[in-house]
Write a protein that holds these residues in place. Sequence first.
Motif, PDB file in Angstrom:
ATOM      1  N   MET A 447      50.901  50.437  -9.182  1.00 42.12           N
ATOM      2  CA  MET A 447      50.661  51.550 -10.092  1.00 42.12           C
ATOM      3  C   MET A 447      51.350  51.290 -11.421  1.00 42.12           C
ATOM      4  SD  MET A 447      52.822  54.555  -8.198  1.00 42.12           S
ATOM      5  CE  MET A 447      54.544  54.390  -7.752  1.00 42.12           C
ATOM      6  N   ILE A 448      51.081  52.166 -12.386  1.00 38.64           N
ATOM      7  CA  ILE A 448      51.624  52.039 -13.735  1.00 38.64           C
ATOM      8  C   ILE A 448      52.519  53.251 -13.990  1.00 38.64           C
ATOM      9  CG2 ILE A 448      51.041  51.741 -16.175  1.00 38.64           C
ATOM     10  CD1 ILE A 448      48.151  51.065 -15.196  1.00 38.64           C
ATOM     11  N   VAL A 449      53.707  53.004 -14.504  1.00 41.63           N
ATOM     12  CA  VAL A 449      54.636  54.096 -14.807  1.00 41.63           C
ATOM     13  C   VAL A 449      55.043  53.987 -16.272  1.00 41.63           C
ATOM     14  CG1 VAL A 449      56.801  55.225 -14.211  1.00 41.63           C
ATOM     15  CG2 VAL A 449      55.474  54.074 -12.427  1.00 41.63           C
ATOM     16  N   CYS A 450      54.803  55.055 -17.042  1.00 40.02           N
ATOM     17  CA  CYS A 450      55.018  55.014 -18.487  1.00 40.02           C
ATOM     18  C   CYS A 450      55.756  56.238 -18.993  1.00 40.02           C
ATOM     19  CB  CYS A 450      53.678  54.925 -19.230  1.00 40.02           C
ATOM     20  SG  CYS A 450      52.784  53.377 -19.003  1.00 40.02           S
ATOM     21  N   SER A 451      56.336  56.077 -20.176  1.00 40.45           N
ATOM     22  CA  SER A 451      56.874  57.193 -20.949  1.00 40.45           C
ATOM     23  C   SER A 451      56.462  56.952 -22.397  1.00 40.45           C
ATOM     24  CB  SER A 451      58.407  57.259 -20.838  1.00 40.45           C
ATOM     25  OG  SER A 451      58.917  58.295 -21.649  1.00 40.45           O
ATOM     26  N   PHE A 452      55.387  57.601 -22.829  1.00 45.98           N
ATOM     27  CA  PHE A 452      54.865  57.404 -24.179  1.00 45.98           C
ATOM     28  C   PHE A 452      55.738  58.151 -25.186  1.00 45.98           C
ATOM     29  CE2 PHE A 452      50.730  57.636 -21.637  1.00 45.98           C
ATOM     30  CZ  PHE A 452      50.755  56.285 -21.344  1.00 45.98           C
ATOM     31  N   SER A 453      56.021  57.508 -26.309  1.00 47.80           N
ATOM     32  CA  SER A 453      56.899  58.148 -27.292  1.00 47.80           C
ATOM     33  C   SER A 453      56.177  58.540 -28.574  1.00 47.80           C
ATOM     34  CB  SER A 453      58.084  57.232 -27.626  1.00 47.80           C
ATOM     35  OG  SER A 453      57.639  56.059 -28.270  1.00 47.80           O
ATOM     36  N   THR A 454      54.894  58.225 -28.694  1.00 48.13           N
ATOM     37  CA  THR A 454      54.143  58.642 -29.886  1.00 48.13           C
ATOM     38  C   THR A 454      52.775  59.162 -29.456  1.00 48.13           C
ATOM     39  OG1 THR A 454      52.944  56.578 -30.344  1.00 48.13           O
ATOM     40  CG2 THR A 454      55.227  56.747 -31.161  1.00 48.13           C
ATOM     41  N   PRO A 455      52.155  60.028 -30.261  1.00 47.59           N
ATOM     42  CA  PRO A 455      50.794  60.480 -29.950  1.00 47.59           C
ATOM     43  C   PRO A 455      49.802  59.330 -29.832  1.00 47.59           C
ATOM     44  CG  PRO A 455      51.783  61.913 -31.597  1.00 47.59           C
ATOM     45  CD  PRO A 455      52.730  60.765 -31.417  1.00 47.59           C
ATOM     46  N   ALA A 456      49.953  58.311 -30.683  1.00 53.64           N
ATOM     47  CA  ALA A 456      49.045  57.164 -30.615  1.00 53.64           C
ATOM     48  C   ALA A 456      49.177  56.435 -29.282  1.00 53.64           C
ATOM     49  CB  ALA A 456      49.319  56.197 -31.764  1.00 53.64           C
ATOM     50  N   GLN A 457      50.392  56.338 -28.760  1.00 55.04           N
ATOM     51  CA  GLN A 457      50.600  55.697 -27.470  1.00 55.04           C
ATOM     52  C   GLN A 457      49.924  56.492 -26.358  1.00 55.04           C
ATOM     53  OE1 GLN A 457      51.423  52.450 -27.821  1.00 55.04           O
ATOM     54  NE2 GLN A 457      53.174  52.582 -26.448  1.00 55.04           N
ATOM     55  N   MET A 458      50.014  57.823 -26.445  1.00 54.32           N
ATOM     56  CA  MET A 458      49.325  58.670 -25.475  1.00 54.32           C
ATOM     57  C   MET A 458      47.816  58.450 -25.566  1.00 54.32           C
ATOM     58  SD  MET A 458      49.451  61.030 -23.145  1.00 54.32           S
ATOM     59  CE  MET A 458      48.720  62.537 -22.488  1.00 54.32           C
ATOM     60  N   PHE A 459      47.295  58.401 -26.779  1.00 52.80           N
ATOM     61  CA  PHE A 459      45.872  58.180 -27.018  1.00 52.80           C
ATOM     62  C   PHE A 459      45.411  56.873 -26.382  1.00 52.80           C
ATOM     63  CE2 PHE A 459      42.528  56.231 -29.590  1.00 52.80           C
ATOM     64  CZ  PHE A 459      41.591  57.249 -29.698  1.00 52.80           C
ATOM     65  N   HIS A 460      46.092  55.791 -26.702  1.00 54.35           N
ATOM     66  CA  HIS A 460      45.690  54.482 -26.189  1.00 54.35           C
ATOM     67  C   HIS A 460      45.962  54.356 -24.692  1.00 54.35           C
ATOM     68  CE1 HIS A 460      44.535  52.762 -30.021  1.00 54.35           C
ATOM     69  NE2 HIS A 460      45.663  53.206 -30.563  1.00 54.35           N
ATOM     70  N   GLY A 461      47.027  55.003 -24.205  1.00 56.29           N
ATOM     71  CA  GLY A 461      47.331  54.952 -22.777  1.00 56.29           C
ATOM     72  C   GLY A 461      46.245  55.610 -21.940  1.00 56.29           C
ATOM     73  N   LEU A 462      45.746  56.769 -22.385  1.00 51.82           N
ATOM     74  CA  LEU A 462      44.669  57.436 -21.657  1.00 51.82           C
ATOM     75  C   LEU A 462      43.368  56.648 -21.736  1.00 51.82           C
ATOM     76  CD1 LEU A 462      45.234  61.220 -22.494  1.00 51.82           C
ATOM     77  CD2 LEU A 462      45.733  60.020 -20.354  1.00 51.82           C
ATOM     78  N   ARG A 463      43.077  56.091 -22.909  1.00 60.73           N
ATOM     79  CA  ARG A 463      41.840  55.319 -23.052  1.00 60.73           C
ATOM     80  C   ARG A 463      41.909  54.024 -22.216  1.00 60.73           C
ATOM     81  NH1 ARG A 463      37.861  56.186 -26.288  1.00 60.73           N
ATOM     82  NH2 ARG A 463      37.548  53.963 -26.683  1.00 60.73           N
ATOM     83  N   ARG A 464      43.074  53.432 -22.137  1.00 62.02           N
ATOM     84  CA  ARG A 464      43.220  52.263 -21.265  1.00 62.02           C
ATOM     85  C   ARG A 464      42.964  52.653 -19.814  1.00 62.02           C
ATOM     86  NH1 ARG A 464      48.835  48.922 -20.137  1.00 62.02           N
ATOM     87  NH2 ARG A 464      49.439  50.982 -19.367  1.00 62.02           N
ATOM     88  N   GLN A 465      43.474  53.811 -19.420  1.00 56.42           N
ATOM     89  CA  GLN A 465      43.316  54.248 -18.036  1.00 56.42           C
ATOM     90  C   GLN A 465      41.862  54.553 -17.689  1.00 56.42           C
ATOM     91  OE1 GLN A 465      45.737  53.910 -16.139  1.00 56.42           O
ATOM     92  NE2 GLN A 465      45.150  54.938 -14.243  1.00 56.42           N
ATOM     93  N   ALA A 466      41.072  54.937 -18.688  1.00 50.34           N
ATOM     94  CA  ALA A 466      39.662  55.266 -18.449  1.00 50.34           C
ATOM     95  C   ALA A 466      38.787  54.027 -18.334  1.00 50.34           C
ATOM     96  CB  ALA A 466      39.141  56.158 -19.580  1.00 50.34           C
ATOM     97  N   SER A 467      39.315  52.865 -18.671  1.00 46.92           N
ATOM     98  CA  SER A 467      38.506  51.646 -18.646  1.00 46.92           C
ATOM     99  C   SER A 467      38.292  51.167 -17.212  1.00 46.92           C
ATOM    100  CB  SER A 467      39.182  50.539 -19.458  1.00 46.92           C
ATOM    101  OG  SER A 467      40.397  50.154 -18.836  1.00 46.92           O
ATOM    102  N   ALA A 468      37.186  50.487 -16.988  1.00 49.75           N
ATOM    103  CA  ALA A 468      36.843  50.019 -15.648  1.00 49.75           C
ATOM    104  C   ALA A 468      37.803  48.942 -15.150  1.00 49.75           C
ATOM    105  CB  ALA A 468      35.414  49.487 -15.640  1.00 49.75           C
ATOM    106  N   GLU A 469      38.471  48.238 -16.079  1.00 49.86           N
ATOM    107  CA  GLU A 469      39.358  47.141 -15.677  1.00 49.86           C
ATOM    108  C   GLU A 469      40.655  47.636 -15.027  1.00 49.86           C
ATOM    109  OE1 GLU A 469      37.441  45.664 -19.589  1.00 49.86           O
ATOM    110  OE2 GLU A 469      37.893  47.559 -18.601  1.00 49.86           O
TER     111      GLU A 469
END
Length: 635
Positions: A447-469
Amino acid sequence: PDGSTVGIALSSNPSHLEAVSPVVEGMVRAKQERRRHSVDNPDGDYLDSVIPILIHGDAAFAGQGVVAETLHLSQLPGYRTGGTIHIVINNQIGFTTGPSDARSSTYATDSARMIQAPIFHVNGDDPEACMQVARLALEFRQAFNRDVVIDMLCYRVRGHNEGDEPTYTQPLLYQKIEAKRSPRKIYTELLLRRGQMTPENAEHMLDDYRGRLQDAFERTKELSGAVMPSPEALLKAKVHRPLPKVVTAASEEHLALVVQALNKLPETFVIHKKLERQFLRRDKLYFEEKRIDWGFAEALALGTILLDKIKVRVSGQDSRRGTFSHRHAVLYDQENGQEYIPLNHIEAGQEHLSIYDSLLSEYAVCGFEYGFSVAQPNALVIWEAQFGDFANGAQIIFDQFLSAAEEKWGQKSSLVLLLPHGFEGQGPEHSSARLERFLQLCAENNMIVCSFSTPAQMFHGLRRQASAEIQKPLVVMAPKSLLRHPSVISTPEELYGGEFHELLPSADAQKARRLVFCSGKLYYDLMHEMDQKGPNDEIAVSRLEQFYPFPTEQVVAELNRFSGITDVVWAQEEPANMGAWRFVRDLFEEALEASTSAASKIRYVGRKASASTSTGSAYVHQAEQAAILNELLSA
């Protein structure tokens, strides 16, 4: 008889009583929603065409609280599955415990009465009655789409398993069981008396049945001769590998469409005055001021994911508004109470956002969302805890499914957990998402465990999670005070031109004598303290955005940038026996060995070990926080 077939899916079931119940419900809901929009299902009978069947033990049905939680899910809008058929195998004993010690109710199934589910009590020695009740239960479920319970009264022949000795604890009961004839013999005699079977028929059926069992047993011997991989190959398969690199930037066109949808409401819709000001400002914030806060970045992430034709489902206690009033994904007309979800009105052909306020449960709801994510792998499924602290109510789901299912059963999930976490002086009940427990469960890229510190990191983190890979669960230590922190701002360029960073490096500091690694809110506290005390170019501060899989290469690169520094620090708000310290310590020291750094060890700055997650005194909290910052900035 008419040649029709029924497909059966059996959920992987851990040896943890009833934990699978909400998981099955989530899997069924996902399958039903797929059929709801399928061209193969023109009549719209999606609820009737996929049926959850849960098989319980009597002691577990009465004793496990998740059963009641799952029953309460049954008629809620976000969790309805059109009724579950519950079959209780009532052996009148739980391992060695009898009914008088296992429940206070008359019947093991009485908890189902709270949702007014019909309960059919049937004698397990009477196959025809069992068949009649099963048909009746199915017809009831299909007619009314509500739960129904079959309480099949029976007995356990040999104890908990074949090697168990039940007479240790139930001698009188097992004297009666030993004297009983089996249901097969009883039913055979009934059919013989009726003239519906001859003794030859009975013997032939019994021989045929035993022959099938023997044949199946022989086939297992063939399987035991299969070639297994060598121990070396199995060990090599467990080597740590980084996550695949995923493009997470969204197009400027899609971002602009989402901003427009967030600002545009139906002409007759009466929005709350405070929200009207907040929403109408977003156009100016994005295009002119170029300032994106946390809630805005999350909405942009979800909106662009929907435009990428990926379904999004979000649930949790108060998740529609957000516990900290930052989301407002669902708006309510102030005159008639009607709902409006802006993200479902971006453009024609987009996917759908389903967002639900859940019942006040962690265990069942998190299990439901896990099951949904398993059966709907091409969707982004998010469960949000009201506070991260409350997530431990779902610990069984984390232990039995989230962290281990891929290794145990090859069962994958990309479920996202949003766990609001941080030390804001609100006492021990609101100061820990138990990061350390998730990190203890991490191994083999599970699994992946994160603590995002910027809105952009949250944005990219969610979009990464939505990818099929990416088919791994994502655990996010989500912020509280950072949701509206004036420094926690990103720009549109970071969304359409940026990417996800597992580590955010420090700004260049030529005179740095100390390199501090931290995460989340502590970074902003430290930056504020440094600003208050004047310019300080002797402290370099790097942010670890992803705890696991640990970004070794990025950490080594950061250490190499400051190779002359001998003082490398890990700083955290949590006590030393909690948080990330004991997990990352060895990983950092391995990175130090692989780097050109002059430092050989990493030292800890933070609160001392504690039995409680934090102090209950705001005054003591401030003193502790100040001590951490002073130590980080001291000579």
